[in-house]
Scaffold this active site. Structure first.
Site, PDB file in Angstrom:
ATOM      1  N   MET A  30      -2.248   4.806   1.178  1.00  0.00           N
ATOM      2  CA  MET A  30      -0.997   4.436   1.850  1.00  0.00           C
ATOM      3  C   MET A  30       0.163   5.178   1.179  1.00  0.00           C
ATOM      4  SD  MET A  30      -1.363   0.549   3.101  1.00  0.00           S
ATOM      5  CE  MET A  30      -0.945  -0.255   1.577  1.00  0.00           C
ATOM      6  N   GLY A  31      -0.142   6.290   0.504  1.00  0.00           N
ATOM      7  CA  GLY A  31       0.909   7.095  -0.119  1.00  0.00           C
ATOM      8  C   GLY A  31       1.412   6.493  -1.415  1.00  0.00           C
ATOM      9  N   ALA A  32       2.612   6.923  -1.837  1.00  0.00           N
ATOM     10  CA  ALA A  32       3.172   6.574  -3.159  1.00  0.00           C
ATOM     11  C   ALA A  32       2.109   6.879  -4.217  1.00  0.00           C
ATOM     12  CB  ALA A  32       3.618   5.112  -3.205  1.00  0.00           C
ATOM     13  N   LEU A  33       1.638   8.107  -4.162  1.00  0.00           N
ATOM     14  CA  LEU A  33       0.436   8.473  -4.935  1.00  0.00           C
ATOM     15  C   LEU A  33       0.720   8.541  -6.435  1.00  0.00           C
ATOM     16  CD1 LEU A  33      -1.039  11.258  -2.629  1.00  0.00           C
ATOM     17  CD2 LEU A  33      -1.433   8.788  -2.569  1.00  0.00           C
ATOM     18  N   HIS A  37      -4.845   7.597  -7.645  1.00  0.00           N
ATOM     19  CA  HIS A  37      -5.287   8.247  -6.399  1.00  0.00           C
ATOM     20  C   HIS A  37      -5.868   9.639  -6.704  1.00  0.00           C
ATOM     21  CE1 HIS A  37      -2.007   5.588  -4.692  1.00  0.00           C
ATOM     22  NE2 HIS A  37      -3.029   5.276  -3.926  1.00  0.00           N
ATOM     23  N   GLY A 149     -10.931   2.954  -4.878  1.00  0.00           N
ATOM     24  CA  GLY A 149     -10.693   2.604  -6.275  1.00  0.00           C
ATOM     25  C   GLY A 149     -11.137   1.176  -6.582  1.00  0.00           C
ATOM     26  N   GLN A 150     -11.744   0.997  -7.756  1.00  0.00           N
ATOM     27  CA  GLN A 150     -12.208  -0.327  -8.180  1.00  0.00           C
ATOM     28  C   GLN A 150     -11.049  -1.304  -8.389  1.00  0.00           C
ATOM     29  OE1 GLN A 150     -14.466  -0.591 -11.982  1.00  0.00           O
ATOM     30  NE2 GLN A 150     -13.429  -2.572 -12.090  1.00  0.00           N
ATOM     31  N   LYS A 151      -9.829  -0.777  -8.518  1.00  0.00           N
ATOM     32  CA  LYS A 151      -8.683  -1.671  -8.736  1.00  0.00           C
ATOM     33  C   LYS A 151      -8.628  -2.710  -7.605  1.00  0.00           C
ATOM     34  CE  LYS A 151      -3.964  -2.254  -9.321  1.00  0.00           C
ATOM     35  NZ  LYS A 151      -3.502  -2.173  -7.916  1.00  0.00           N
ATOM     36  N   SER A 187      -0.616   1.541 -10.126  1.00  0.00           N
ATOM     37  CA  SER A 187      -0.427   0.973  -8.796  1.00  0.00           C
ATOM     38  C   SER A 187       0.888   1.482  -8.235  1.00  0.00           C
ATOM     39  CB  SER A 187      -0.360  -0.558  -8.907  1.00  0.00           C
ATOM     40  OG  SER A 187       0.231  -1.107  -7.755  1.00  0.00           O
TER      41      SER A 187
END
Ligand code: PAF
Length: 280
Positions: A30-33, A37, A149-151, A187
Site C-alpha cells: 500500500m506504498g509508504a515503502l 518492503h 511480510g511476517q509482520k 511499518s
C-alpha cells in the site's frame, strides 16, 4: 522499471513474459515503502526472474476512516526506492480498476475463526477487505510467487487460506520482520509517531522478547497479564497481547517446550496503532 496503470496492459505484458518461461514474483503493497518492503523485493529478486510490485491503498480494508485518510502517501520516493532496489514492474491501479462496480466489493469470504480473533476482533471487516483486494490483484496479475511480510502474521494466515480457494494460486513466501536497530518493527505507520512516541515504541518488541525469555512450562495467564501491565504502565493502550498456536491462531493457555507458538500484540501509542509478533 516499467510502470503500468492499466490492468489490461500489465496483464498482456506479464503474459508475454510468462510465455517466455519467466517466473514472475509479486510483492503487493500500500506504498509508504520502507526497508521491510524492500526486503520482500530482494527476496523476490533472488527467487524469481521478474519482480513485480503494486501500490494500492485499499479503502475497503480500513475499518477506521481516519486511519485511511491519514495513511501516508509517498509515491515519488516509493518509485525511486523500487527503482534502486531493482524492481522490474510496478502496477499502480486506480480504485475503479480494482473495483469496477459494487459487485466487486460484495463478495464474502469464509475465514472462520481467523477473522474473529486478534486483528479480526478489533478491526471488523478488515480481513474481508484484504481478501477482496488480494484476490482481485492476483486475478489481474497471475504471478507465480507471492511475497508477504511476517509482520502481518494473521494476514499471512488469511491470505494462505484464500490461496487454497483459488485455482492456480501463486506460491506463498512469508519473509521475516525487518526491525530498526532498537527493535521497532518497520511499518509505514512509524512515520506518524512524534519523537516521544517514537522513543517509546521499541518497548513493544522489548516486551515480546522479555516474554519469550521468561516462558516456563505451565499456565501462561500470569506472564501475559504482566506483559500487558508493563506496556500499559509505560503509556500504551494494549488491544491484545496473546500467545497463540502458529497454525490456527487459537490461544495457548499453557506452555510446554516443542509447541509452535507466536506472541502477537497490537497497542496504541497516542493515536498510532502498532502491531508486532515474535515466533516462540
Ligand atoms: O499488507 C499490506 O500492505 C496490505 O494489506 C496488502 C496485502 C497490500 C493488501 O492491501
Amino acid at each position: 522499471m516499467i510502470i503500468f496503470k492499466d490492468p489490461h496492459k500489465i496483464r498482456q505484458h506479464l503474459e508475454s513474459l510468462q510465455k517466455k518461461g519467466l517466473k514472475i514474483g509479486y510483492v503487493p503493497t500500500m506504498g509508504a515503502l520502507h526497508p521491510g518492503h524492500i526486503s520482500l523485493v530482494n527476496q523476490c529478486r533472488q527467487t524469481c526472474d521478474v519482480t513485480l510490485c503494486s501500490i494500492f491503498v485499499n479503502p475497503v480494508q480500513f475499518n477506521d476512516s481516519e486511519d485511511f485518510k491519514n495513511y501516508p502517501s509517498t509515491l515519488e520516493s516509493d518509485i525511486l526506492l523500487l527503482e534502486e532496489s531493482g524492481c522490474d514492474l510496478l502496477f499502480l491501479p486506480g480504485e475503479t480498476d480494482i473495483y469496477p462496480d459494487s459487485s466487486f466489493r460484495n463478495k464474502h469470504y469464509e475465514l472462520g475463526n481467523l477473522e474473529q480473533v486478534l486483528e479480526g476482533k478489533f478491526r471488523p471487516g478488515h480481513f474481508q477487505g484484504v481478501c477482496l483486494v488480494v484476490e482481485r490483484l492476483l486475478t489481474i496479475l497471475q504471478p507465480d510467487d507471492l511475497f508477504l511480510g511476517q509482520k502481518d502474521f494473521q494476514q499471512c494466515k488469511v491470505i494462505s487460506l484464500l490461496l487454497h480457494t483459488m485455482g492456480r494460486p501463486p506460491r506463498l513466501h512469508v519473509c521475516p520482520i525487518v526491525r530498526e536497530t532498537d527493535g521497532l518493527a518497520m511499518s509505514s505507520r512509524n512515520l506518524r509517531l512524534n519523537p516521544e512516541e517514537r522513543a517509546l515504541a521499541p518497548q513493544i518488541f522489548k516486551n515480546l522478547t522479555f516474554l519469550k525469555e521468561h516462558l516456563r512450562e505451565g499456565n501462561l495467564t500470569q506472564l501475559q497479564k504482566e506483559a500487558v501491565s508493563r506496556l500499559e504502565t509505560l503509556g500504551f493502550k494494549v488491544e491484545y497481547l496473546e500467545l497463540c498456536n502458529t497454525e490456527n491462531l487459537d490461544p495457548l493457555n499453557r506452555w510446554s517446550p516443542g509447541l509452535h507458538g507466536v506472541i502477537l500484540v497490537a497497542a496504541f501509542i497516542g493515536k498510532i496503532r502498532l502491531i508486532d509478533n515474535l515466533l516462540l
